[in-house]
Design a protein around this motif. Structure first.
Motif, mmCIF file in Angstrom:
data_model
loop_
_atom_site.group_PDB
_atom_site.id
_atom_site.type_symbol
_atom_site.label_atom_id
_atom_site.label_comp_id
_atom_site.label_asym_id
_atom_site.label_seq_id
_atom_site.Cartn_x
_atom_site.Cartn_y
_atom_site.Cartn_z
ATOM 1 N N LEU A 1 0.843 -1.198 0.000
ATOM 2 C CA LEU A 1 0.000 0.000 0.000
ATOM 3 C C LEU A 1 0.880 1.249 0.000
ATOM 4 C CD1 LEU A 1 -2.818 1.331 0.193
ATOM 5 C CD2 LEU A 1 -2.647 1.187 2.652
ATOM 6 N N ARG A 2 1.962 1.210 0.779
ATOM 7 C CA ARG A 2 2.872 2.365 0.822
ATOM 8 C C ARG A 2 3.427 2.652 -0.574
ATOM 9 N NH1 ARG A 2 6.522 4.812 4.410
ATOM 10 N NH2 ARG A 2 6.159 3.309 6.082
ATOM 11 N N SER A 3 3.886 1.594 -1.283
ATOM 12 C CA SER A 3 4.489 1.860 -2.599
ATOM 13 C C SER A 3 3.414 2.318 -3.587
ATOM 14 C CB SER A 3 5.254 0.642 -3.119
ATOM 15 O OG SER A 3 4.359 -0.351 -3.515
ATOM 16 N N SER A 4 2.177 1.807 -3.448
ATOM 17 C CA SER A 4 1.084 2.274 -4.332
ATOM 18 C C SER A 4 0.798 3.742 -4.096
ATOM 19 C CB SER A 4 -0.198 1.487 -4.074
ATOM 20 O OG SER A 4 0.023 0.117 -4.202
ATOM 21 N N MET A 5 0.782 4.150 -2.804
ATOM 22 C CA MET A 5 0.497 5.560 -2.474
ATOM 23 C C MET A 5 1.606 6.463 -3.022
ATOM 24 S SD MET A 5 -2.240 5.710 -0.433
ATOM 25 C CE MET A 5 -2.245 6.678 1.011
ATOM 26 N N GLU A 6 2.851 5.993 -2.930
ATOM 27 C CA GLU A 6 3.973 6.810 -3.417
ATOM 28 C C GLU A 6 3.878 7.001 -4.931
ATOM 29 O OE1 GLU A 6 7.284 4.696 -1.804
ATOM 30 O OE2 GLU A 6 7.200 5.760 0.118
ATOM 31 N N LYS A 7 3.495 5.922 -5.639
ATOM 32 C CA LYS A 7 3.359 6.027 -7.102
ATOM 33 C C LYS A 7 2.217 6.967 -7.466
ATOM 34 C CE LYS A 7 5.222 1.471 -8.145
ATOM 35 N NZ LYS A 7 4.799 0.066 -8.173
ATOM 36 N N LEU B 1 -8.018 17.078 -1.013
ATOM 37 C CA LEU B 1 -8.544 18.423 -1.282
ATOM 38 C C LEU B 1 -10.028 18.507 -0.964
ATOM 39 C CD1 LEU B 1 -6.826 19.056 -4.715
ATOM 40 C CD2 LEU B 1 -6.115 19.909 -2.502
ATOM 41 N N GLY B 2 -10.708 17.378 -0.970
ATOM 42 C CA GLY B 2 -12.151 17.369 -0.701
ATOM 43 C C GLY B 2 -12.673 15.958 -0.862
ATOM 44 N N MET B 3 -13.988 15.802 -0.755
ATOM 45 C CA MET B 3 -14.559 14.455 -0.794
ATOM 46 C C MET B 3 -14.418 13.790 -2.156
ATOM 47 S SD MET B 3 -15.465 13.539 2.111
ATOM 48 C CE MET B 3 -16.557 12.155 1.939
ATOM 49 N N LEU B 4 -14.550 14.567 -3.243
ATOM 50 C CA LEU B 4 -14.421 13.960 -4.573
ATOM 51 C C LEU B 4 -12.996 13.451 -4.758
ATOM 52 C CD1 LEU B 4 -15.798 13.658 -7.516
ATOM 53 C CD2 LEU B 4 -14.238 15.470 -8.100
ATOM 54 N N HIS B 5 -12.036 14.256 -4.315
ATOM 55 C CA HIS B 5 -10.628 13.879 -4.427
ATOM 56 C C HIS B 5 -10.388 12.575 -3.666
ATOM 57 C CE1 HIS B 5 -6.173 15.005 -3.679
ATOM 58 N NE2 HIS B 5 -6.301 14.384 -4.816
ATOM 59 N N MET B 6 -11.006 12.449 -2.481
ATOM 60 C CA MET B 6 -10.837 11.240 -1.668
ATOM 61 C C MET B 6 -11.402 10.015 -2.400
ATOM 62 S SD MET B 6 -12.331 10.613 2.106
ATOM 63 C CE MET B 6 -13.145 9.053 2.386
ATOM 64 N N GLU B 7 -12.591 10.174 -2.992
ATOM 65 C CA GLU B 7 -13.205 9.063 -3.737
ATOM 66 C C GLU B 7 -12.317 8.636 -4.895
ATOM 67 O OE1 GLU B 7 -17.285 9.247 -5.267
ATOM 68 O OE2 GLU B 7 -17.706 10.535 -3.550
ATOM 69 N N ILE B 8 -11.758 9.645 -5.592
ATOM 70 C CA ILE B 8 -10.933 9.351 -6.769
ATOM 71 C C ILE B 8 -9.679 8.577 -6.361
ATOM 72 C CG2 ILE B 8 -9.436 10.471 -8.481
ATOM 73 C CD1 ILE B 8 -11.750 12.609 -8.637
ATOM 74 N N ILE B 9 -9.034 9.022 -5.280
ATOM 75 C CA ILE B 9 -7.819 8.344 -4.819
ATOM 76 C C ILE B 9 -8.142 6.890 -4.452
ATOM 77 C CG2 ILE B 9 -6.090 8.265 -2.951
ATOM 78 C CD1 ILE B 9 -5.550 10.541 -4.899
ATOM 79 N N GLN B 10 -9.250 6.703 -3.733
ATOM 80 C CA GLN B 10 -9.646 5.361 -3.310
ATOM 81 C C GLN B 10 -9.884 4.468 -4.528
ATOM 82 O OE1 GLN B 10 -12.822 5.681 -0.483
ATOM 83 N NE2 GLN B 10 -13.030 3.483 -0.322
ATOM 84 N N GLU B 11 -10.568 5.037 -5.523
ATOM 85 C CA GLU B 11 -10.885 4.249 -6.715
ATOM 86 C C GLU B 11 -9.632 3.954 -7.529
ATOM 87 O OE1 GLU B 11 -14.498 4.540 -9.881
ATOM 88 O OE2 GLU B 11 -14.794 5.134 -7.811
ATOM 89 N N ARG B 12 -8.717 4.933 -7.590
ATOM 90 C CA ARG B 12 -7.476 4.699 -8.355
ATOM 91 C C ARG B 12 -6.603 3.651 -7.678
ATOM 92 N NH1 ARG B 12 -4.725 10.152 -10.452
ATOM 93 N NH2 ARG B 12 -3.340 8.640 -11.417
ATOM 94 N N LEU B 13 -6.617 3.623 -6.343
ATOM 95 C CA LEU B 13 -5.851 2.589 -5.629
ATOM 96 C C LEU B 13 -6.376 1.203 -6.000
ATOM 97 C CD1 LEU B 13 -5.393 3.992 -2.009
ATOM 98 C CD2 LEU B 13 -3.575 3.374 -3.580
ATOM 99 N N GLU B 14 -7.714 1.104 -6.090
ATOM 100 C CA GLU B 14 -8.301 -0.199 -6.405
ATOM 101 C C GLU B 14 -8.047 -0.580 -7.859
ATOM 102 O OE1 GLU B 14 -12.341 -0.569 -5.115
ATOM 103 O OE2 GLU B 14 -11.828 -0.123 -3.025
ATOM 104 N N ARG B 15 -8.191 0.399 -8.780
ATOM 105 C CA ARG B 15 -8.070 0.076 -10.201
ATOM 106 C C ARG B 15 -6.635 -0.114 -10.648
ATOM 107 N NH1 ARG B 15 -12.148 3.185 -13.922
ATOM 108 N NH2 ARG B 15 -14.012 2.817 -12.733
ATOM 109 N N GLU B 16 -5.805 0.879 -10.296
ATOM 110 C CA GLU B 16 -4.464 0.884 -10.886
ATOM 111 C C GLU B 16 -3.497 -0.002 -10.112
ATOM 112 O OE1 GLU B 16 -3.291 4.996 -11.517
ATOM 113 O OE2 GLU B 16 -5.334 5.493 -12.141
ATOM 114 N N PHE B 17 -3.794 -0.247 -8.833
ATOM 115 C CA PHE B 17 -2.819 -1.008 -8.027
ATOM 116 C C PHE B 17 -3.426 -2.256 -7.368
ATOM 117 C CE2 PHE B 17 -1.674 3.495 -7.977
ATOM 118 C CZ PHE B 17 -0.407 3.424 -8.550
ATOM 119 N N ASP B 18 -4.700 -2.564 -7.690
ATOM 120 C CA ASP B 18 -5.374 -3.740 -7.103
ATOM 121 C C ASP B 18 -5.318 -3.763 -5.591
ATOM 122 O OD1 ASP B 18 -6.261 -4.812 -9.415
ATOM 123 O OD2 ASP B 18 -4.420 -5.927 -9.820
#
Length: 598
Positions: free
Chosen positions: A309-315, A342-359
């Motif tokens: 998770l740490r390396s996914s967040m760094e990427k 930055l806000g709730m939409l940003h949080m949703e996007i980060i969460q979704e990108r973690l799931e999609r791009e880094f499984d």
């Protein structure tokens, strides 16, 4: 320089900004039939699916008007309120803006706030009435609204349809005739504004900039003013659909720069690029470090995945420098990260990108905002509290300050009462109410940011039947009477469910939290008490009853003492079990706490 035009497109979400950009690219021949696709500049899957622009993009078009060749630089901006700083920097890089208004939806809150940003930067505004071919369009009325808002004449408003391509030629003519050419001195020392950056895994960070004065050459030694670091310009060029390397980019033009920087945090949006040998005396104004507004904990479902998770967040941070995170641990969830968004939409996007791009499947805790706590010992020094469990002991606390925002809501006049009561529920104070037209009202509120973090936007859409639009800007910290509500499960505090809540609402919210958790936590072999507490005082309690075996089933008839003996024996077993038993909290329990009003 007189043949360069720099412009951006500003609009509310879903008013046809990306589609209009597609048509402009098509009309100027910047894309071939083979490269053509809808929402061409929105390259992320998420942007296409949701129909929103998350990253700003820049693209250069060549266009011939009345026998003269012009270079048009289009800087596409994000449409959501979370990214308003990026929008302000994109606007600062332009001389003009297309203000797009949907003929069916009329003027929305975001349109107005972005328009004010553009007017502050003295941009030439070209109003475009989009989607005029829709059956539900109301062009006459919306044109009047635009005329009233901008103070322009009706002839200046260009009717268009980005879908069918109507009015595109008029828009291009207006860009050339109405937007002024860039002003700048090519002989001064280099001064360029960074308005965006993207991370390329092979070449490092690509910086997008607009040259204000001077020129930038390939191989030149340059310096970033805010970070005070020097680099060599390995490659400079202009941005068409692909990158076109050039030897030099002169004043007034927009381009990209590759310096081999590997860390996205070294390139800050709004920074000034200058020549290292002969630096400019004055940096471009308006630069800010982007501050996260909403904080939440992100934890891996399986504790072993922590390093992954740490390396996914760094990427992810390489692509999105506005994401900040620091390691933290929780008794309930193990090791994870405290992230700032930055806000709730940003949080949703980060969460979704973690799931999609880094499984990575992750658990997100209750989002909250950053508070300032002052102790009695030193009432001048603020302790920054990003996590409710960091709040000092109530006995030593002097006061707590929380961030407030100025909220602008535009709605139909029928829903004013509903919107007002929702905002007052959320501790908002109305500061202004203006009727833009007899049908549309603009309401201004001062509200605590913490109250709009959860479900405010969804509820606003519900009470206004989808007709309200919302925009906000921070207005600083104010003292509030806040208390920390802790949730105890089986007498053990669950730190991931703690929340800072206004003292007046604490008992009510504590009760609702206990009731919600009672529904969601599965029954065990022993009684589980769920309690909400402020400090040592319990304010609410619910009990999940034990699953019980019918131990008296074999006693048919006989003395009552035989039944009692069996029940007593069972009771002792349950008591012992409760001392050693631990309760697992399901993932949906963390999310359900947010949706207490459902």
């Amino acid at each position: 320089m007189k043949n360069i035009r720099n412009f951006c497109i500003i609009a509310h979400i879903d008013h046809g900004k990306s589609t209009l950009a597609d048509r402009l690219l098509e009309y100027t021949g910047s894309v071939t039939d083979r490269e053509k696709q809808n929402q061409l500049l929105d390259s992320m899957d998420l942007e296409r699916e949701r129909g929103i622009t998350i990253k700003s993009h820049a693209i250069q078009m060549d266009y011939e008007h009345e026998g003269e060749k012009y270079i048009l630089n289009l800087i596409d901006t994000p449409g959501h309120v979370d990214f308003s700083y990026e929008v302000s920097r994109s606007i600062a890089a332009c001389e003009g803006a297309l203000l797009i208004v949907d003929a069916a939806q009329s003027i929305q809150a975001q349109t107005i706030s972005n328009l004010y940003l553009a007017l502050e930067n003295d941009l030439e505004i070209i109003p475009v009435l989009n989607k005029v071919d829709l059956p539900s369009a109301n062009p006459e009325e919306v044109t009047d609204d635009i005329v009233e808002l901008l103070g322009c004449s009706r002839e200046e408003v260009i009717p268009a349809s980005a879908k069918s391509g109507l009015g595109i030629k008029d828009i291009l003519t207006a860009i050339i005739e109405r937007i002024p050419a860039p002003k700048g001195n090519p002989d001064e020392s280099l001064q360029a504004l960074v308005f965006d950056s993207v991370y390329n895994p092979f070449r490092g960070v690509e910086t997008y900039f607009r040259v204000i004065n001077g020129e930038i050459k390939k191989g030149q030694k340059i310096k970033f003013v805010a970070t005070n670091k020097d680099y060599y310009a390995d490659e400079v060029g202009t941005l068409k659909l692909a990158q076109h390397p050039k030897q030099v980019i002169k004043a007034g033009d927009v381009g990209y720069l590759i310096t081999g920087i590997k860390d996205a945090r070294e390139v800050k949006v709004g920074d000034t690029i200058t020549d290292a040998a002969n630096p400019t005396k004055n940096a471009i104004g308006g630069f800010e470090d982007v501050k996260p507004m909403v904080f939440a904990g992100i934890y891996p479902v399986d504790t072993e995945d922590y390093e992954e998770l740490r390396s996914s967040m760094e990427k992810l941070q390489l692509n999105d420098a506005s994401l900040v995170f620091a390691p933290e641990s929780s008794a309930a969830l193990g090791f994870g990260f405290r992230c700032g968004f930055l806000g709730m939409l940003h949080m949703e996007i980060i969460q979704e990108r973690l799931e999609r791009e880094f499984d990575m499947t992750v658990i997100t805790t209750v989002p909250n905002v950053s508070y300032h706590a002052f102790t009695r010992k030193n009432p001048e020094d603020a302790l920054i509290v990003n996590n409710p469990s960091d709040l000092p002991d109530p006995s030593t606390l002097d006061r707590v300050e929380e961030p407030y925002i100025k909220a602008t809501i535009i709605t139909k006049s029928d829903f004013v009462g509903n919107v007002m009561s929702l905002c007052i529920d959320k501790r908002g104070q109305i500061t202004n109410q203006t009727y833009l037209t007899p049908e549309r009202v603009e309401l201004n509120f001062d509200m605590p940011l913490a109250e709009i973090v959860f479900d405010f936007y969804d509820r606003l859409k519900t009470v206004s039947k989808g007709y309200a639009s919302f925009d906000y800007s921070p207005i600083g910290m104010r003292t509030s009477k806040l208390v920390r509500v802790d949730i105890l499960l089986n007498a053990q505090p669950v730190d991931a469910l703690s929340a800072l809540i206004h003292a007046d609402n604490a008992a009510n919210i504590g009760k609702k939290m206990c009731e919600k958790l009672k529904e969601l936590i599965p029954r065990q072999q022993f009684d589980i008490p769920i309690q909400a507490a402020i400090g040592a005082k319990i304010i609410s309690r619910e009990t999940i009853k034990a699953l019980r075996k019918d131990v008296t089933a074999k006693c048919y008839g006989g003395d009552i003492s035989r039944k009692r003996k069996l029940l007593e024996k069972q009771k002792k077993g349950k008591k012992r079990m409760r001392q050693v038993g631990n309760v697992e909290i399901p993932q949906q329990a963390f999310m359900a706490v947010l949706k207490l009003n459902d």
